[in-house]
Design a protein around this motif. Structure first.
Motif, PDB file in Angstrom:
ATOM      1  N   SER A 309       0.766  56.037  75.290  1.00 15.70           N
ATOM      2  CA  SER A 309      -0.535  56.647  74.985  1.00 15.70           C
ATOM      3  C   SER A 309      -0.500  58.162  75.127  1.00 15.70           C
ATOM      4  CB  SER A 309      -1.626  56.061  75.892  1.00 15.70           C
ATOM      5  OG  SER A 309      -1.461  56.479  77.238  1.00 15.70           O
ATOM      6  N   GLY A 310       0.444  58.681  75.890  1.00 16.17           N
ATOM      7  CA  GLY A 310       0.591  60.122  76.006  1.00 16.17           C
ATOM      8  C   GLY A 310       1.550  60.697  74.976  1.00 16.17           C
ATOM      9  N   PHE A 311       2.564  59.909  74.625  1.00 10.89           N
ATOM     10  CA  PHE A 311       3.611  60.407  73.726  1.00 10.89           C
ATOM     11  C   PHE A 311       3.223  60.292  72.254  1.00 10.89           C
ATOM     12  CE2 PHE A 311       7.446  59.465  71.163  1.00 10.89           C
ATOM     13  CZ  PHE A 311       8.123  60.658  71.340  1.00 10.89           C
ATOM     14  N   LEU A 312       2.616  59.177  71.863  1.00 10.90           N
ATOM     15  CA  LEU A 312       2.344  58.919  70.450  1.00 10.90           C
ATOM     16  C   LEU A 312       1.461  59.983  69.790  1.00 10.90           C
ATOM     17  CD1 LEU A 312       2.899  56.966  68.138  1.00 10.90           C
ATOM     18  CD2 LEU A 312       0.884  55.649  68.849  1.00 10.90           C
ATOM     19  N   PRO A 313       0.341  60.400  70.403  1.00 16.74           N
ATOM     20  CA  PRO A 313      -0.473  61.436  69.745  1.00 16.74           C
ATOM     21  C   PRO A 313       0.285  62.746  69.530  1.00 16.74           C
ATOM     22  CG  PRO A 313      -1.738  60.356  71.470  1.00 16.74           C
ATOM     23  CD  PRO A 313      -0.318  59.910  71.624  1.00 16.74           C
ATOM     24  N   ARG A 314       1.141  63.118  70.471  1.00 19.11           N
ATOM     25  CA  ARG A 314       1.907  64.360  70.334  1.00 19.11           C
ATOM     26  C   ARG A 314       2.940  64.249  69.215  1.00 19.11           C
ATOM     27  NH1 ARG A 314       3.238  65.844  76.684  1.00 19.11           N
ATOM     28  NH2 ARG A 314       1.178  65.318  77.516  1.00 19.11           N
ATOM     29  N   MET A 315       3.574  63.085  69.127  1.00 18.38           N
ATOM     30  CA  MET A 315       4.571  62.897  68.089  1.00 18.38           C
ATOM     31  C   MET A 315       3.925  62.887  66.705  1.00 18.38           C
ATOM     32  SD  MET A 315       7.649  62.558  67.115  1.00 18.38           S
ATOM     33  CE  MET A 315       8.472  62.400  68.707  1.00 18.38           C
ATOM     34  N   LEU A 316       2.820  62.171  66.570  1.00 17.09           N
ATOM     35  CA  LEU A 316       2.148  62.097  65.277  1.00 17.09           C
ATOM     36  C   LEU A 316       1.578  63.447  64.851  1.00 17.09           C
ATOM     37  CD1 LEU A 316       0.272  58.665  65.469  1.00 17.09           C
ATOM     38  CD2 LEU A 316       2.389  59.210  64.254  1.00 17.09           C
ATOM     39  N   ALA A 317       1.262  64.309  65.833  1.00 27.17           N
ATOM     40  CA  ALA A 317       0.711  65.632  65.512  1.00 27.17           C
ATOM     41  C   ALA A 317       1.714  66.509  64.774  1.00 27.17           C
ATOM     42  CB  ALA A 317       0.250  66.330  66.788  1.00 27.17           C
ATOM     43  N   LEU A 318       3.000  66.157  64.843  1.00 30.10           N
ATOM     44  CA  LEU A 318       4.015  66.927  64.118  1.00 30.10           C
ATOM     45  C   LEU A 318       3.934  66.675  62.615  1.00 30.10           C
ATOM     46  CD1 LEU A 318       7.107  66.431  66.468  1.00 30.10           C
ATOM     47  CD2 LEU A 318       5.585  68.414  66.336  1.00 30.10           C
ATOM     48  N   PHE A 319       3.380  65.518  62.236  1.00 28.41           N
ATOM     49  CA  PHE A 319       3.273  65.156  60.818  1.00 28.41           C
ATOM     50  C   PHE A 319       1.851  65.473  60.346  1.00 28.41           C
ATOM     51  CE2 PHE A 319       6.359  62.444  62.912  1.00 28.41           C
ATOM     52  CZ  PHE A 319       7.481  62.619  62.108  1.00 28.41           C
ATOM     53  N   ARG A 320       1.688  66.650  59.820  1.00 28.37           N
ATOM     54  CA  ARG A 320       0.345  67.126  59.492  1.00 28.37           C
ATOM     55  C   ARG A 320       0.224  67.416  58.002  1.00 28.37           C
ATOM     56  NH1 ARG A 320       0.203  73.444  61.649  1.00 28.37           N
ATOM     57  NH2 ARG A 320       1.479  74.287  59.957  1.00 28.37           N
ATOM     58  N   TRP A 321      -1.017  67.564  57.569  1.00 30.13           N
ATOM     59  CA  TRP A 321      -1.290  67.917  56.183  1.00 30.13           C
ATOM     60  C   TRP A 321      -2.535  68.799  56.130  1.00 30.13           C
ATOM     61  CZ3 TRP A 321      -1.876  63.006  58.194  1.00 30.13           C
ATOM     62  CH2 TRP A 321      -3.174  62.504  58.250  1.00 30.13           C
ATOM     63  N   GLU A 322      -2.719  69.446  55.000  1.00 30.86           N
ATOM     64  CA  GLU A 322      -3.861  70.349  54.858  1.00 30.86           C
ATOM     65  C   GLU A 322      -5.143  69.539  54.677  1.00 30.86           C
ATOM     66  OE1 GLU A 322      -5.411  73.424  51.499  1.00 30.86           O
ATOM     67  OE2 GLU A 322      -3.355  73.799  52.240  1.00 30.86           O
ATOM     68  N   ASP A 323      -6.115  69.803  55.529  1.00 28.66           N
ATOM     69  CA  ASP A 323      -7.376  69.065  55.495  1.00 28.66           C
ATOM     70  C   ASP A 323      -8.434  69.807  54.681  1.00 28.66           C
ATOM     71  OD1 ASP A 323      -9.041  66.832  56.401  1.00 28.66           O
ATOM     72  OD2 ASP A 323     -10.125  68.346  57.552  1.00 28.66           O
ATOM     73  N   HIS A 324      -8.555  71.109  54.912  1.00 30.45           N
ATOM     74  CA  HIS A 324      -9.510  71.918  54.167  1.00 30.45           C
ATOM     75  C   HIS A 324      -9.166  73.392  54.356  1.00 30.45           C
ATOM     76  CE1 HIS A 324     -11.228  71.604  58.252  1.00 30.45           C
ATOM     77  NE2 HIS A 324     -11.677  72.829  58.043  1.00 30.45           N
ATOM     78  N   ILE A 325      -9.911  74.238  53.664  1.00 33.26           N
ATOM     79  CA  ILE A 325      -9.720  75.677  53.780  1.00 33.26           C
ATOM     80  C   ILE A 325     -10.854  76.250  54.625  1.00 33.26           C
ATOM     81  CG2 ILE A 325      -9.536  77.861  52.534  1.00 33.26           C
ATOM     82  CD1 ILE A 325      -7.188  75.999  52.074  1.00 33.26           C
ATOM     83  N   SER A 326     -10.513  77.080  55.611  1.00 32.00           N
ATOM     84  CA  SER A 326     -11.520  77.685  56.486  1.00 32.00           C
ATOM     85  C   SER A 326     -12.322  78.737  55.726  1.00 32.00           C
ATOM     86  CB  SER A 326     -10.837  78.324  57.692  1.00 32.00           C
ATOM     87  OG  SER A 326     -10.125  79.486  57.290  1.00 32.00           O
ATOM     88  N   PRO A 327     -13.486  79.134  56.282  1.00 32.19           N
ATOM     89  CA  PRO A 327     -14.278  80.200  55.641  1.00 32.19           C
ATOM     90  C   PRO A 327     -13.490  81.493  55.454  1.00 32.19           C
ATOM     91  CG  PRO A 327     -15.588  79.073  57.293  1.00 32.19           C
ATOM     92  CD  PRO A 327     -14.191  78.555  57.433  1.00 32.19           C
ATOM     93  N   GLU A 328     -12.459  81.691  56.293  1.00 30.98           N
ATOM     94  CA  GLU A 328     -11.629  82.889  56.177  1.00 30.98           C
ATOM     95  C   GLU A 328     -10.549  82.725  55.103  1.00 30.98           C
ATOM     96  OE1 GLU A 328     -12.120  81.279  59.083  1.00 30.98           O
ATOM     97  OE2 GLU A 328     -13.720  82.604  59.822  1.00 30.98           O
ATOM     98  N   GLY A 329     -10.509  81.559  54.460  1.00 33.21           N
ATOM     99  CA  GLY A 329      -9.541  81.327  53.403  1.00 33.21           C
ATOM    100  C   GLY A 329      -8.197  80.828  53.883  1.00 33.21           C
ATOM    101  N   LYS A 330      -8.116  80.383  55.137  1.00 31.20           N
ATOM    102  CA  LYS A 330      -6.852  79.894  55.678  1.00 31.20           C
ATOM    103  C   LYS A 330      -6.843  78.368  55.698  1.00 31.20           C
ATOM    104  CE  LYS A 330      -6.088  83.923  58.665  1.00 31.20           C
ATOM    105  NZ  LYS A 330      -5.837  84.383  60.062  1.00 31.20           N
ATOM    106  N   PRO A 331      -5.697  77.749  55.461  1.00 30.28           N
ATOM    107  CA  PRO A 331      -5.627  76.279  55.495  1.00 30.28           C
ATOM    108  C   PRO A 331      -5.806  75.751  56.917  1.00 30.28           C
ATOM    109  CG  PRO A 331      -3.432  77.221  55.250  1.00 30.28           C
ATOM    110  CD  PRO A 331      -4.397  78.369  55.126  1.00 30.28           C
TER     111      PRO A 331
END
Length: 383
Positions: A309-331
């Motif tokens: 339960s401590g390791f899995l969220p950290r490992m999965l966080a390495l596999f990310r994708w773009e969700d949206h663009i911020s108001p500042e124009g950054k992904p």
């Protein structure tokens, strides 16, 4: 464990389930009060989780110690040292994992210089080691006496070495400087805004007693067997410890983060009362079924599922994708678990605490399915 003590499995499993619940909210900024730690002095239901787990460690010790005594000192030291080092190493691995992290658009290494050395598993390892040694050589009566001495000595040290007039505050507690001197400031937890480790070395002194109390209760249950005399004495002992803890709180406040002696007595008393209630329901009234089975499977692979339960969220966080663009124009990137909270759980209610709790309950359901499958296949991962 013998079916006669099935309630001890349920107690341990319920503690693990609650530990997962409080450690995995959807948002740390939106949590119901009982699922938060006390800011400093005092105790919430969440502050009972860790001491209950240490108490359960002591319960389990009561069933293996007779085998150690029969096997002799050489086997005892080999087993205890091996288990202590493994649990400590797993805790250190968990703190350091997954060894890399995102820094902007790049993956970079997580340097050892910034890794926290202590933590929950490390404290469990240390408490298990010292409690085992005390129990093996001092036996039950001597362990009880030593427990009292440890609690009193810790109180006096806090009082005499702490800041004059304010020895039990975050800034006034004596133990932080010891941790910094021994471990280095970069290896200390900083979640309080300053270097301070709630699982630091000095406060481990009182936490050791939590395991010893668990051992004494486990041994007593075995010796007395299934009887109302045993059960009534458990409730009396639990009430006495809770009352004593409350009285001591007047001069040595109940506090998890520096693990005060009053906190040890108070939480040990509550653990005994909860365990006594489970024994009454399960062993005497035979009120077991789906609810007890749910917690039982957590109790059969407690260390494994806590680490996962401590390791899995950290490992999965390495596999990310773009969700949206911020108001500042950054992904803005997301990963599996954060996406699930933001797009599913968070939208359940206008009260964001509800979505955060729903996410935590979903995490419990997911990890339960894992330990359930392991139990069905008779796979038990032990250290």
């Amino acid at each position: 464990m013998n079916q006669r003590y099935y309630s001890l499995d349920v107690f341990r499993g319920a503690t693990v389930a609650l530990m997962i619940l409080v450690n995995n909210p959807g948002s740390w900024g939106h949590i119901f009060g009982p699922l938060k730690h006390a800011p400093w002095h005092g105790a919430t239901p969440t502050d009972l989780v860790f001491p209950f787990f240490l108490f359960a460690v002591g319960n389990a010790m009561a069933f293996v110690m007779p085998r150690f005594e029969q096997a002799g000192q050489r086997v005892f030291w080999k087993k205890v040292i091996k288990r202590t080092l493994l649990i400590f190493a797993i805790g250190l691995f968990l703190n350091w994992s997954p060894f890399i992290k995102w820094d902007g658009e790049s993956l970079v290494g997580k340097p050892w210089e910034n890794v926290r050395i202590l933590g929950v598993l490390q404290r469990i390892a240390l408490c298990y080691f010292f409690a085992s040694v005390i129990v093996f050589y001092a036996k039950a009566r001597g362990s009880f006496v030593i427990s009292g001495i440890l609690l009193l000595v810790y109180w006096l040290i806090c009082l005499l070495l702490g800041a004059p007039g304010d020895p039990y505050s975050l800034q006034g507690w004596f133990g932080t400087q010891i941790d910094i001197n021994l471990l280095g400031v970069t290896h200390i937890y900083k979640g309080e805004g300053v270097p301070f480790d709630p699982e630091g070395l000095p406060s481990t002194l009182a936490a050791i007693v939590q395991v010893i109390f668990g051992f004494l209760v486990g041994q007593y249950i075995q010796q007395k067997g299934k009887s109302f005399d045993m059960l009534s004495n458990l409730f009396v002992a639990g009430l006495v410890l809770v009352f004593t803890g409350y009285c001591w709180d007047l001069v040595f406040p109940i506090n998890k983060k520096i693990w005060t002696s009053s906190y040890t007595l108070y939480t040990s008393g509550l653990a005994i009362l909860v365990l006594g209630t489970l024994i009454f329901l399960i062993e005497f009234k035979e009120k077991k079924g789906a609810w007890s089975r749910f917690f039982d499977v957590f109790g059969k692979n407690p260390l494994f599922i806590f680490v996962l339960s401590g390791f899995l969220p950290r490992m999965l966080a390495l596999f990310r994708w773009e969700d949206h663009i911020s108001p500042e124009g950054k992904p803005v990137y997301t990963s599996t678990f954060p996406w699930f909270y933001e797009h599913i759980c968070k939208n359940i209610s206008a009260d964001l605490r509800v979505g955060s709790l729903l996410y935590a309950l979903c995490m419990i359901a997911m990890y339960w399915s894992i330990v359930y499958l392991l139990d069905k296949k008779k796979i038990y991962i032990k250290v």
